[in-house]
Every structure is written in structure tokens, then in C-alpha cells.
Design a protein around this motif. Structure first.
Motif, PDB file in Angstrom:
ATOM      1  N   PHE A 222     -32.298  77.316 -19.455  1.00  0.00           N
ATOM      2  CA  PHE A 222     -33.095  76.791 -20.564  1.00  0.00           C
ATOM      3  C   PHE A 222     -32.173  76.180 -21.620  1.00  0.00           C
ATOM      4  CE2 PHE A 222     -35.049  77.468 -24.769  1.00  0.00           C
ATOM      5  CZ  PHE A 222     -36.133  76.610 -24.640  1.00  0.00           C
ATOM      6  N   ARG A 223     -31.094  76.884 -21.957  1.00  0.00           N
ATOM      7  CA  ARG A 223     -30.148  76.368 -22.953  1.00  0.00           C
ATOM      8  C   ARG A 223     -29.486  75.067 -22.490  1.00  0.00           C
ATOM      9  NH1 ARG A 223     -29.486  79.483 -27.237  1.00  0.00           N
ATOM     10  NH2 ARG A 223     -30.089  81.671 -27.109  1.00  0.00           N
ATOM     11  N   LEU A 224     -29.203  74.962 -21.199  1.00  0.00           N
ATOM     12  CA  LEU A 224     -28.674  73.699 -20.676  1.00  0.00           C
ATOM     13  C   LEU A 224     -29.688  72.570 -20.868  1.00  0.00           C
ATOM     14  CD1 LEU A 224     -26.904  74.840 -17.394  1.00  0.00           C
ATOM     15  CD2 LEU A 224     -25.831  73.675 -19.338  1.00  0.00           C
ATOM     16  N   GLY A 225     -30.950  72.868 -20.610  1.00  0.00           N
ATOM     17  CA  GLY A 225     -31.998  71.869 -20.836  1.00  0.00           C
ATOM     18  C   GLY A 225     -32.057  71.426 -22.285  1.00  0.00           C
ATOM     19  N   LEU A 226     -31.942  72.396 -23.190  1.00  0.00           N
ATOM     20  CA  LEU A 226     -31.927  72.057 -24.626  1.00  0.00           C
ATOM     21  C   LEU A 226     -30.730  71.188 -24.979  1.00  0.00           C
ATOM     22  CD1 LEU A 226     -32.983  75.372 -26.405  1.00  0.00           C
ATOM     23  CD2 LEU A 226     -34.317  73.265 -26.166  1.00  0.00           C
TER      24      LEU A 226
ATOM     25  N   ALA B  32     -31.492  64.920 -16.822  1.00  0.00           N
ATOM     26  CA  ALA B  32     -30.762  66.189 -16.665  1.00  0.00           C
ATOM     27  C   ALA B  32     -31.501  67.313 -17.385  1.00  0.00           C
ATOM     28  CB  ALA B  32     -29.338  66.050 -17.183  1.00  0.00           C
ATOM     29  N   ALA B  33     -32.047  67.028 -18.555  1.00  0.00           N
ATOM     30  CA  ALA B  33     -32.802  68.049 -19.288  1.00  0.00           C
ATOM     31  C   ALA B  33     -33.995  68.513 -18.463  1.00  0.00           C
ATOM     32  CB  ALA B  33     -33.267  67.490 -20.631  1.00  0.00           C
ATOM     33  N   HIS B  34     -34.731  67.573 -17.875  1.00  0.00           N
ATOM     34  CA  HIS B  34     -35.877  67.905 -17.029  1.00  0.00           C
ATOM     35  C   HIS B  34     -35.424  68.796 -15.873  1.00  0.00           C
ATOM     36  CE1 HIS B  34     -39.112  67.404 -14.095  1.00  0.00           C
ATOM     37  NE2 HIS B  34     -39.884  66.946 -15.072  1.00  0.00           N
ATOM     38  N   LYS B  35     -34.311  68.438 -15.252  1.00  0.00           N
ATOM     39  CA  LYS B  35     -33.765  69.224 -14.142  1.00  0.00           C
ATOM     40  C   LYS B  35     -33.528  70.668 -14.565  1.00  0.00           C
ATOM     41  CE  LYS B  35     -29.212  69.889 -12.342  1.00  0.00           C
ATOM     42  NZ  LYS B  35     -27.889  69.302 -12.118  1.00  0.00           N
ATOM     43  N   TRP B  36     -32.820  70.875 -15.687  1.00  0.00           N
ATOM     44  CA  TRP B  36     -32.482  72.239 -16.118  1.00  0.00           C
ATOM     45  C   TRP B  36     -33.711  73.008 -16.588  1.00  0.00           C
ATOM     46  CZ3 TRP B  36     -28.625  73.960 -13.851  1.00  0.00           C
ATOM     47  CH2 TRP B  36     -27.491  73.181 -13.611  1.00  0.00           C
ATOM     48  N   PHE B  37     -34.656  72.333 -17.242  1.00  0.00           N
ATOM     49  CA  PHE B  37     -35.898  73.009 -17.619  1.00  0.00           C
ATOM     50  C   PHE B  37     -36.696  73.389 -16.369  1.00  0.00           C
ATOM     51  CE2 PHE B  37     -35.807  70.713 -21.938  1.00  0.00           C
ATOM     52  CZ  PHE B  37     -35.279  71.825 -22.578  1.00  0.00           C
ATOM     53  N   ASN B  38     -36.668  72.541 -15.361  1.00  0.00           N
ATOM     54  CA  ASN B  38     -37.360  72.833 -14.110  1.00  0.00           C
ATOM     55  C   ASN B  38     -36.771  74.091 -13.463  1.00  0.00           C
ATOM     56  OD1 ASN B  38     -39.179  72.418 -12.019  1.00  0.00           O
ATOM     57  ND2 ASN B  38     -37.898  70.929 -10.981  1.00  0.00           N
TER      58      ASN B  38
ATOM     59  N   SER C 145     -41.289  80.447 -19.330  1.00  0.00           N
ATOM     60  CA  SER C 145     -42.486  79.653 -19.634  1.00  0.00           C
ATOM     61  C   SER C 145     -42.197  78.613 -20.708  1.00  0.00           C
ATOM     62  CB  SER C 145     -43.630  80.560 -20.062  1.00  0.00           C
ATOM     63  OG  SER C 145     -43.271  81.326 -21.184  1.00  0.00           O
ATOM     64  N   GLU C 146     -41.264  78.910 -21.599  1.00  0.00           N
ATOM     65  CA  GLU C 146     -40.880  77.933 -22.630  1.00  0.00           C
ATOM     66  C   GLU C 146     -40.230  76.711 -21.987  1.00  0.00           C
ATOM     67  OE1 GLU C 146     -38.769  77.843 -27.018  1.00  0.00           O
ATOM     68  OE2 GLU C 146     -38.514  79.607 -25.754  1.00  0.00           O
ATOM     69  N   ALA C 147     -39.438  76.929 -20.951  1.00  0.00           N
ATOM     70  CA  ALA C 147     -38.809  75.807 -20.243  1.00  0.00           C
ATOM     71  C   ALA C 147     -39.868  74.931 -19.583  1.00  0.00           C
ATOM     72  CB  ALA C 147     -37.821  76.329 -19.205  1.00  0.00           C
ATOM     73  N   VAL C 148     -40.897  75.548 -19.037  1.00  0.00           N
ATOM     74  CA  VAL C 148     -41.987  74.780 -18.404  1.00  0.00           C
ATOM     75  C   VAL C 148     -42.646  73.886 -19.446  1.00  0.00           C
ATOM     76  CG1 VAL C 148     -44.225  74.940 -17.262  1.00  0.00           C
ATOM     77  CG2 VAL C 148     -42.364  76.479 -16.588  1.00  0.00           C
ATOM     78  N   ARG C 149     -42.871  74.421 -20.634  1.00  0.00           N
ATOM     79  CA  ARG C 149     -43.486  73.635 -21.711  1.00  0.00           C
ATOM     80  C   ARG C 149     -42.589  72.444 -22.087  1.00  0.00           C
ATOM     81  NH1 ARG C 149     -43.037  73.580 -27.032  1.00  0.00           N
ATOM     82  NH2 ARG C 149     -41.792  75.462 -27.125  1.00  0.00           N
ATOM     83  N   HIS C 150     -41.297  72.691 -22.244  1.00  0.00           N
ATOM     84  CA  HIS C 150     -40.365  71.604 -22.587  1.00  0.00           C
ATOM     85  C   HIS C 150     -40.307  70.563 -21.469  1.00  0.00           C
ATOM     86  CE1 HIS C 150     -38.446  72.855 -26.366  1.00  0.00           C
ATOM     87  NE2 HIS C 150     -38.681  74.090 -25.953  1.00  0.00           N
ATOM     88  N   ARG C 151     -40.301  71.032 -20.224  1.00  0.00           N
ATOM     89  CA  ARG C 151     -40.259  70.099 -19.092  1.00  0.00           C
ATOM     90  C   ARG C 151     -41.474  69.189 -19.106  1.00  0.00           C
ATOM     91  NH1 ARG C 151     -41.273  73.028 -14.051  1.00  0.00           N
ATOM     92  NH2 ARG C 151     -43.396  72.479 -14.614  1.00  0.00           N
ATOM     93  N   CYS C 152     -42.645  69.746 -19.396  1.00  0.00           N
ATOM     94  CA  CYS C 152     -43.872  68.935 -19.459  1.00  0.00           C
ATOM     95  C   CYS C 152     -43.804  67.902 -20.580  1.00  0.00           C
ATOM     96  CB  CYS C 152     -45.088  69.837 -19.630  1.00  0.00           C
ATOM     97  SG  CYS C 152     -45.479  70.788 -18.163  1.00  0.00           S
ATOM     98  N   GLU C 153     -43.260  68.294 -21.722  1.00  0.00           N
ATOM     99  CA  GLU C 153     -43.112  67.351 -22.840  1.00  0.00           C
ATOM    100  C   GLU C 153     -42.179  66.204 -22.461  1.00  0.00           C
ATOM    101  OE1 GLU C 153     -41.910  69.395 -26.410  1.00  0.00           O
ATOM    102  OE2 GLU C 153     -43.636  70.738 -26.320  1.00  0.00           O
ATOM    103  N   ILE C 154     -41.066  66.541 -21.847  1.00  0.00           N
ATOM    104  CA  ILE C 154     -40.107  65.513 -21.439  1.00  0.00           C
ATOM    105  C   ILE C 154     -40.715  64.608 -20.373  1.00  0.00           C
ATOM    106  CG2 ILE C 154     -37.948  65.175 -20.155  1.00  0.00           C
ATOM    107  CD1 ILE C 154     -36.806  67.514 -21.747  1.00  0.00           C
ATOM    108  N   ALA C 155     -41.444  65.190 -19.426  1.00  0.00           N
ATOM    109  CA  ALA C 155     -42.039  64.407 -18.342  1.00  0.00           C
ATOM    110  C   ALA C 155     -42.956  63.317 -18.875  1.00  0.00           C
ATOM    111  CB  ALA C 155     -42.795  65.322 -17.382  1.00  0.00           C
ATOM    112  N   SER C 156     -43.602  63.592 -20.013  1.00  0.00           N
ATOM    113  CA  SER C 156     -44.508  62.576 -20.574  1.00  0.00           C
ATOM    114  C   SER C 156     -43.753  61.357 -21.093  1.00  0.00           C
ATOM    115  CB  SER C 156     -45.361  63.191 -21.681  1.00  0.00           C
ATOM    116  OG  SER C 156     -44.574  63.488 -22.814  1.00  0.00           O
ATOM    117  N   GLU C 157     -42.441  61.497 -21.266  1.00  0.00           N
ATOM    118  CA  GLU C 157     -41.610  60.390 -21.760  1.00  0.00           C
ATOM    119  C   GLU C 157     -40.816  59.705 -20.645  1.00  0.00           C
ATOM    120  OE1 GLU C 157     -39.091  61.961 -24.825  1.00  0.00           O
ATOM    121  OE2 GLU C 157     -40.759  63.009 -25.788  1.00  0.00           O
TER     122      GLU C 157
END
Length: 86
Positions: A22-26, A40-46, A54-66
Motif C-alpha cells: 500500500f505504501r509503495l502505491g502511495l 505503477a501505483a495501480h499495480k502496487w495498490f492491486n 481495503s484502503e488499497a482497493v479504494r485507491h486503485r479504483c480512484e486511480i483506474a478512473s484516471e
């Protein structure tokens, strides 16, 4: 029940491993200490999400929209490749 490391087992507890990814994704999503890279952020959140964050899943979804479909596919391929090697 979470898996914890045994004295002869070098794996981290599941929660600690998810937090590390998660921290790598951040880091990649904000450009902290590394160039910002949303793929890369999407990869690490995934990966963190697969490890229980679950916080990583939320961040991944936000990034995916972009990201474009091609960028999401690249991030997913990178996550699968990393998981295959580790």
C-alpha cells in the motif's frame, strides 16, 4: 485468522505485507521519493488489495478512473508478473 511468520519462516504477517505494498502505491501515486507513475501505483495498490488492504482497493479504483484501458491492462500485467515471481 491471519498468517503470522514462524521463527523459520521469513514471510511477513499478511497485514504487514499489505501495508508495505500500500505504501509503495502511495509513493508512486504522489511522487514521494520516486517519479509519479499511476500505472505503477495501480499495480502496487492491486497487490496490496490482494493481500487484504481495503484502503488499497479504494485507491486503485480512484486511480483506474484516471487511466486508459491500455494503462489499466499494463498495470494488471505488471501485478501478475510480480506475483508470479514472488
Amino acid at each position: 485468522m491471519s498468517r503470522t511468520a514462524k521463527p523459520d519462516d521469513r514471510r511477513m504477517p499478511i497485514g504487514a505485507e499489505a501495508e508495505r505494498f500500500f505504501r509503495l502505491g502511495l509513493m508512486y501515486s504522489t511522487g514521494e521519493s520516486v517519479p509519479a507513475d499511476m500505472v505503477a501505483a495501480h499495480k502496487w495498490f492491486n497487490i496490496a488489495g490482494m493481500r487484504g488492504s481495503s484502503e488499497a482497493v479504494r485507491h486503485r479504483c480512484e486511480i483506474a478512473s484516471e487511466l486508459s484501458s491500455a494503462e489499466i491492462a499494463a498495470a494488471q500485467r505488471a501485478a501478475r508478473a510480480w506475483l508470479t515471481r514472488h
